[in-house]
Design a protein around this motif. Structure first.
Motif, PDB file in Angstrom:
ATOM      1  N   ARG A 257       3.447   3.400 -17.458  1.00 21.30           N
ATOM      2  CA  ARG A 257       4.564   2.498 -17.191  1.00 21.30           C
ATOM      3  C   ARG A 257       4.682   2.204 -15.697  1.00 21.30           C
ATOM      4  O   ARG A 257       4.832   1.059 -15.275  1.00 21.30           O
ATOM      5  CB  ARG A 257       5.874   3.089 -17.698  1.00 21.30           C
ATOM      6  CG  ARG A 257       7.073   2.142 -17.483  1.00 21.30           C
ATOM      7  CD  ARG A 257       8.375   2.705 -18.007  1.00 21.30           C
ATOM      8  NE  ARG A 257       8.833   3.842 -17.215  1.00 21.30           N
ATOM      9  CZ  ARG A 257       8.850   5.085 -17.665  1.00 21.30           C
ATOM     10  NH1 ARG A 257       8.441   5.367 -18.896  1.00 21.30           N
ATOM     11  NH2 ARG A 257       9.255   6.073 -16.886  1.00 21.30           N
ATOM     12  N   SER A 258       4.604   3.228 -14.865  1.00 28.91           N
ATOM     13  CA  SER A 258       4.723   3.049 -13.411  1.00 28.91           C
ATOM     14  C   SER A 258       3.611   2.172 -12.859  1.00 28.91           C
ATOM     15  O   SER A 258       3.850   1.254 -12.056  1.00 28.91           O
ATOM     16  CB  SER A 258       4.704   4.411 -12.712  1.00 28.91           C
ATOM     17  OG  SER A 258       5.803   5.202 -13.103  1.00 28.91           O
TER      18      SER A 258
ATOM     19  N   ARG B 153       0.826  -1.210   0.000  1.00 28.57           N
ATOM     20  CA  ARG B 153       0.000   0.000   0.000  1.00 28.57           C
ATOM     21  C   ARG B 153       0.860   1.259   0.000  1.00 28.57           C
ATOM     22  O   ARG B 153       0.571   2.235  -0.709  1.00 28.57           O
ATOM     23  CB  ARG B 153      -0.914  -0.003   1.232  1.00 28.57           C
ATOM     24  CG  ARG B 153      -1.810   1.227   1.344  1.00 28.57           C
ATOM     25  CD  ARG B 153      -2.828   1.267   0.237  1.00 28.57           C
ATOM     26  NE  ARG B 153      -3.503   2.566   0.181  1.00 28.57           N
ATOM     27  CZ  ARG B 153      -4.533   2.831  -0.625  1.00 28.57           C
ATOM     28  NH1 ARG B 153      -4.993   1.873  -1.428  1.00 28.57           N
ATOM     29  NH2 ARG B 153      -5.090   4.019  -0.626  1.00 28.57           N
ATOM     30  N   ALA B 154       1.937   1.228   0.783  1.00 24.40           N
ATOM     31  CA  ALA B 154       2.833   2.392   0.835  1.00 24.40           C
ATOM     32  C   ALA B 154       3.485   2.633  -0.526  1.00 24.40           C
ATOM     33  O   ALA B 154       3.626   3.788  -0.967  1.00 24.40           O
ATOM     34  CB  ALA B 154       3.901   2.168   1.900  1.00 24.40           C
ATOM     35  N   HIS B 155       3.861   1.551  -1.210  1.00 29.04           N
ATOM     36  CA  HIS B 155       4.459   1.675  -2.545  1.00 29.04           C
ATOM     37  C   HIS B 155       3.445   2.251  -3.533  1.00 29.04           C
ATOM     38  O   HIS B 155       3.764   3.138  -4.340  1.00 29.04           O
ATOM     39  CB  HIS B 155       4.928   0.295  -3.008  1.00 29.04           C
ATOM     40  CG  HIS B 155       5.719   0.329  -4.270  1.00 29.04           C
ATOM     41  ND1 HIS B 155       6.027  -0.806  -4.987  1.00 29.04           N
ATOM     42  CD2 HIS B 155       6.250   1.375  -4.982  1.00 29.04           C
ATOM     43  CE1 HIS B 155       6.718  -0.475  -6.065  1.00 29.04           C
ATOM     44  NE2 HIS B 155       6.858   0.846  -6.087  1.00 29.04           N
ATOM     45  N   PHE B 156       2.206   1.746  -3.468  1.00 28.73           N
ATOM     46  CA  PHE B 156       1.148   2.249  -4.342  1.00 28.73           C
ATOM     47  C   PHE B 156       0.888   3.734  -4.100  1.00 28.73           C
ATOM     48  O   PHE B 156       0.771   4.527  -5.050  1.00 28.73           O
ATOM     49  CB  PHE B 156      -0.133   1.451  -4.105  1.00 28.73           C
ATOM     50  CG  PHE B 156      -1.319   1.957  -4.867  1.00 28.73           C
ATOM     51  CD1 PHE B 156      -1.472   1.662  -6.218  1.00 28.73           C
ATOM     52  CD2 PHE B 156      -2.296   2.734  -4.241  1.00 28.73           C
ATOM     53  CE1 PHE B 156      -2.567   2.132  -6.935  1.00 28.73           C
ATOM     54  CE2 PHE B 156      -3.390   3.205  -4.949  1.00 28.73           C
ATOM     55  CZ  PHE B 156      -3.533   2.908  -6.299  1.00 28.73           C
ATOM     56  N   ASP B 157       0.797   4.115  -2.821  1.00 33.11           N
ATOM     57  CA  ASP B 157       0.563   5.535  -2.498  1.00 33.11           C
ATOM     58  C   ASP B 157       1.696   6.405  -3.014  1.00 33.11           C
ATOM     59  O   ASP B 157       1.462   7.525  -3.502  1.00 33.11           O
ATOM     60  CB  ASP B 157       0.422   5.709  -0.982  1.00 33.11           C
ATOM     61  CG  ASP B 157      -0.879   5.113  -0.445  1.00 33.11           C
ATOM     62  OD1 ASP B 157      -1.776   4.834  -1.258  1.00 33.11           O
ATOM     63  OD2 ASP B 157      -0.975   4.918   0.787  1.00 33.11           O
ATOM     64  N   ALA B 158       2.922   5.907  -2.919  1.00 29.39           N
ATOM     65  CA  ALA B 158       4.072   6.677  -3.397  1.00 29.39           C
ATOM     66  C   ALA B 158       3.993   6.878  -4.915  1.00 29.39           C
ATOM     67  O   ALA B 158       4.290   7.974  -5.432  1.00 29.39           O
ATOM     68  CB  ALA B 158       5.367   5.972  -3.020  1.00 29.39           C
ATOM     69  N   ILE B 159       3.596   5.821  -5.649  1.00 25.28           N
ATOM     70  CA  ILE B 159       3.472   5.935  -7.110  1.00 25.28           C
ATOM     71  C   ILE B 159       2.378   6.929  -7.476  1.00 25.28           C
ATOM     72  O   ILE B 159       2.574   7.802  -8.348  1.00 25.28           O
ATOM     73  CB  ILE B 159       3.157   4.551  -7.722  1.00 25.28           C
ATOM     74  CG1 ILE B 159       4.390   3.642  -7.615  1.00 25.28           C
ATOM     75  CG2 ILE B 159       2.735   4.692  -9.183  1.00 25.28           C
ATOM     76  CD1 ILE B 159       4.139   2.232  -8.059  1.00 25.28           C
TER      77      ILE B 159
ATOM     78  N   THR C  13       1.211   9.378  -5.699  1.00 29.37           N
ATOM     79  CA  THR C  13       1.641  10.739  -5.340  1.00 29.37           C
ATOM     80  C   THR C  13       2.604  11.289  -6.383  1.00 29.37           C
ATOM     81  O   THR C  13       2.503  12.466  -6.802  1.00 29.37           O
ATOM     82  CB  THR C  13       2.318  10.727  -3.961  1.00 29.37           C
ATOM     83  OG1 THR C  13       1.387  10.275  -2.981  1.00 29.37           O
ATOM     84  CG2 THR C  13       2.791  12.127  -3.585  1.00 29.37           C
ATOM     85  N   ARG C  14       3.527  10.446  -6.828  1.00 30.78           N
ATOM     86  CA  ARG C  14       4.500  10.868  -7.838  1.00 30.78           C
ATOM     87  C   ARG C  14       3.813  11.214  -9.155  1.00 30.78           C
ATOM     88  O   ARG C  14       4.140  12.222  -9.802  1.00 30.78           O
ATOM     89  CB  ARG C  14       5.532   9.768  -8.037  1.00 30.78           C
ATOM     90  CG  ARG C  14       6.708  10.181  -8.897  1.00 30.78           C
ATOM     91  CD  ARG C  14       7.887   9.231  -8.748  1.00 30.78           C
ATOM     92  NE  ARG C  14       7.546   7.876  -9.166  1.00 30.78           N
ATOM     93  CZ  ARG C  14       7.472   6.843  -8.340  1.00 30.78           C
ATOM     94  NH1 ARG C  14       7.696   7.004  -7.036  1.00 30.78           N
ATOM     95  NH2 ARG C  14       7.166   5.636  -8.785  1.00 30.78           N
ATOM     96  N   ILE C  15       2.826  10.390  -9.554  1.00 31.23           N
ATOM     97  CA  ILE C  15       2.096  10.663 -10.790  1.00 31.23           C
ATOM     98  C   ILE C  15       1.306  11.966 -10.677  1.00 31.23           C
ATOM     99  O   ILE C  15       1.312  12.808 -11.586  1.00 31.23           O
ATOM    100  CB  ILE C  15       1.161   9.483 -11.118  1.00 31.23           C
ATOM    101  CG1 ILE C  15       1.986   8.253 -11.525  1.00 31.23           C
ATOM    102  CG2 ILE C  15       0.184   9.850 -12.234  1.00 31.23           C
ATOM    103  CD1 ILE C  15       1.163   6.992 -11.707  1.00 31.23           C
TER     104      ILE C  15
ATOM    105  N   ALA D 244       0.621  17.740 -12.086  1.00 23.38           N
ATOM    106  CA  ALA D 244       0.385  19.099 -11.592  1.00 23.38           C
ATOM    107  C   ALA D 244       1.437  20.083 -12.075  1.00 23.38           C
ATOM    108  O   ALA D 244       1.180  21.291 -12.149  1.00 23.38           O
ATOM    109  CB  ALA D 244       0.332  19.089 -10.068  1.00 23.38           C
ATOM    110  N   THR D 245       2.609  19.583 -12.410  1.00 26.57           N
ATOM    111  CA  THR D 245       3.718  20.480 -12.783  1.00 26.57           C
ATOM    112  C   THR D 245       4.140  20.328 -14.252  1.00 26.57           C
ATOM    113  O   THR D 245       5.106  20.949 -14.683  1.00 26.57           O
ATOM    114  CB  THR D 245       4.938  20.195 -11.896  1.00 26.57           C
ATOM    115  OG1 THR D 245       5.329  18.820 -12.022  1.00 26.57           O
ATOM    116  CG2 THR D 245       4.615  20.494 -10.430  1.00 26.57           C
ATOM    117  N   THR D 246       3.409  19.495 -15.022  1.00 28.04           N
ATOM    118  CA  THR D 246       3.797  19.249 -16.417  1.00 28.04           C
ATOM    119  C   THR D 246       3.185  20.305 -17.345  1.00 28.04           C
ATOM    120  O   THR D 246       1.996  20.643 -17.230  1.00 28.04           O
ATOM    121  CB  THR D 246       3.340  17.846 -16.864  1.00 28.04           C
ATOM    122  OG1 THR D 246       4.016  16.874 -16.073  1.00 28.04           O
ATOM    123  CG2 THR D 246       3.673  17.594 -18.335  1.00 28.04           C
ATOM    124  N   ASP D 247       3.985  20.773 -18.263  1.00 26.17           N
ATOM    125  CA  ASP D 247       3.487  21.710 -19.284  1.00 26.17           C
ATOM    126  C   ASP D 247       2.586  20.967 -20.252  1.00 26.17           C
ATOM    127  O   ASP D 247       2.754  19.753 -20.467  1.00 26.17           O
ATOM    128  CB  ASP D 247       4.664  22.328 -20.043  1.00 26.17           C
ATOM    129  CG  ASP D 247       5.523  23.221 -19.143  1.00 26.17           C
ATOM    130  OD1 ASP D 247       4.946  23.800 -18.189  1.00 26.17           O
ATOM    131  OD2 ASP D 247       6.745  23.308 -19.379  1.00 26.17           O
TER     132      ASP D 247
END
Length: 289
Positions: free
Chosen positions: A251-252, A220-226, A228-230, A235-238
């Motif tokens: 892919r992730s 679950r922690a790994h899933f939440d990290a993925i 959050t990263r996505i 949020a910051t992608t042009d």
């Protein structure tokens, strides 16, 4: 006092526990017949009524020209009390051993085969009975290799040597049941001294459920990290980089669930069709776009 012993009205049997009198009289009669009697243990009573234990050694002699009996009494009360406490302690230990919910067993050199086990141990290894367990030692009820890649036999013997020197060791181990299934265990192995010898006692706990819970938390922690990263990347992608961000997210997510392919499809409900807009495939999987 000594004077009480020498008094004419003194009766030696008055010192005896009532249950011992028949045996003392029987041995006295044997002496009267001229037969020797081996030393024997018996109970006596003090003037206060307390029970004491002694060993009576008696021998036929002649005193002043007449047959007599020489008796020597050795007080063994303290030894008997110590023995009784030991027996009581061993009985309490046996009750604890047999009724413990933890799997308990003992083993000793040189074969290191199990030589005692409780019901929980039999159930844990799905054995028919204790006797079936007693034919095995720790490494023969284990897979060939432990999770770290070391041979079970080699690792077990190293641990046994460590416990012989240190006195105890707490560790994790993978065991194999009689039905062939394996399970992770937590083991406390202790050295116990008895009668100038020693044996080892092991407390074994099946930690399968705990390990599954730990894996679920980590998953679950790994899933939440993925996720959050996505989310942060979107949020910051042009806008011109959004396609790359989507493919990275696919892919992730695919690698997390061990999928060979993932895609984003756009549906046209009016024409009743859909089309793939973004796709990620593993190196072994052809694209369907």
């Amino acid at each position: 006092t000594r004077q009480e012993f020498y008094a004419s009205q003194f009766n030696f049997l008055s010192l005896m526990h009532p249950e011992e009198i028949p045996r003392v009289l029987r041995n006295f009669r044997e002496h009267q017949k001229g037969r020797e009697v081996p030393p024997y243990e018996y109970r006596m009573l003090t003037q206060k009524g307390d029970v004491i234990y002694g060993i009576l050694t008696s021998k036929l002699i002649r005193s002043r020209g007449a047959p007599a009996i020489l008796g020597i009494v050795t007080d063994i009360t303290e030894r008997k009390k110590a023995e009784e406490k030991l027996i009581e302690s061993e009985a309490q230990y046996r009750t604890f051993f047999e009724n413990s919910k933890d799997a308990l067993m003992t083993l000793e050199p040189p074969s290191w085969r199990f030589n005692s086990a409780n019901r929980a141990m039999v159930d844990m290894f799905r054995a028919r009975n204790k006797e079936q367990l007693f034919k095995y030692n720790p490494w023969t009820l284990s897979p060939r290799l432990q999770p770290d890649g070391i041979l079970s036999k080699q690792k077990a013997k190293k641990i046994l040597k460590m416990v012989a020197l240190k006195g105890y060791h707490f560790f994790e181990w993978t065991h194999r049941r009689f039905d062939g299934t394996t399970f992770p265990a937590e083991i406390l192995l202790s050295k116990v001294k008895k009668d100038r010898k020693f044996f080892f006692q092991a407390t074994i706990r099946d930690i399968t459920e705990r390990r599954l819970a730990e894996d679920a938390v980590a998953h679950r922690a790994h899933f939440d990290a993925i996720m959050t990263r996505i989310s942060n990347r979107f949020a910051t992608t042009d806008p011109e980089d959004i396609d790359t961000a989507i493919e990275t997210a696919l892919r992730s997510a695919s690698q997390f669930v061990s999928a060979e392919r993932s895609f984003v499809a756009q549906a046209d409900f009016g024409l009743k069709r859909w089309s793939i807009t973004h796709e990620w495939c593993s190196s072994r999987t052809p694209s369907i776009r």
